[in-house]
Design an enzyme around this catalytic site. Structure first.
Site: not given
Length: 289
Positions: A82, A53
């Site tokens: 993640k 992201y």
């Protein structure tokens, strides 16, 4: 569940808030920083990000500013990130974790996930690759760097293989799940094995086409609610943790107002059978990774 801060218990005894705040597609910058701070101020305690992201720096800064401005302590928050495709494998995953922690500026992480499974279409050694990546998460968990470990976008057979190949069972599987695209087999397999399911894109992604569905709108009106609230309530009653995303404070607040009504079994069934009406619908077995 009676409020946004109520929790589910992971199989290791850790608690995860029943609703999270998603940050996908909101890169580092002031809007992201303010959005996360507003989410925390509104009451969200479960904040989800990822290396992919590209906003971990803003997430970390928002956490620190929220502590100073609102008195919300770090230990009151549940922070996840993640590991992306290019950091698969034991050594590279350890490196990815350190890079994420540097950007977040945190001493520990609440939840670390493998973002996508290696699959058989793109990796002959997919099973071994997932297991070696998971081994790094297990080691970090044992060392106390992470309080819980899990996966994202894993289908049931990916999860089954990982359980067979590993020492510690995943505690969470985060998958796309919304009206019109409920990954029922994966969710039910995980829940049957004591793995909490989180739902990314609970409104079906860009443009929120799912929220325009006639059946969902009809049911929402019946309860005096908005379509988004009906969709979130549907997930909550399935014991799935939704991760709605919004930079608008009024929508953040609206997304928490789902504890004062309950969908009937009939209405749950209707939403279960809404046909595909928007979303990403990526296939973890064929997605290039």
């Amino acid at each position: 569940m009676n409020s946004i801060t109520d929790t589910y218990e992971l199989h290791n005894g850790m608690k995860i808030p029943c609703i999270g705040y998603g940050t996908c597609a909101v890169p580092d910058g002031r809007d992201t920083l303010e959005g996360i701070k507003n989410a925390i101020k509104t009451g969200y305690r479960n904040i989800d990000t990822a290396a992919a992201y590209q906003n971990e720096t803003s997430v970390g800064e928002a956490i620190r500013q929220a502590a100073e401005e609102f008195g919300v302590k770090r230990e009151e928050l549940f922070i996840s990130t993640k590991a992306w495709h290019d950091h698969r494998g034991y050594e590279r995953t350890l490196q990815a974790f350190e890079e994420s922690m540097d950007k977040l500026g945190l001493e520990y992480l609440d939840l670390y996930l493998i973002h996508w499974p290696a699959n058989a279409k793109w990796h002959r050694d997919w099973r071994e690759l997932n297991a070696s990546t998971w081994k790094a998460l297990e080691e970090l968990y044992k060392a106390g760097r992470i309080r819980a470990i899990g996966v994202s976008n894993f289908l049931a057979h990916h999860v089954k293989a990982l359980i067979e190949d590993s020492e510690i069972k995943p505690m969470v599987n985060q998958i796309e799940y919304h009206p019109g695209f409920g990954q029922k087999e994966s969710a039910e397999y995980c829940q049957a094995n004591g793995i909490i399911v989180e739902a990314w894109s609970p409104f079906g992604g860009g443009g929120a086409a799912v929220l325009k569905n006639e059946e969902l709108n009809r049911i929402a009106v019946k309860y005096g609610k908005q379509p988004a609230q009906a969709a979130l309530r549907w997930l909550l009653q399935k014991q799935i943790v939704p991760l709605p995303k919004s930079v608008h404070v009024e929508r953040m607040i609206s997304n928490t107002e789902i504890f004062d009504f309950e969908l009937s079994a009939e209405d749950m069934e209707v939403i279960d059978h809404i046909p595909y009406c928007g979303g990403y619908m990526f296939d973890p077995d064929t997605a290039q990774s």
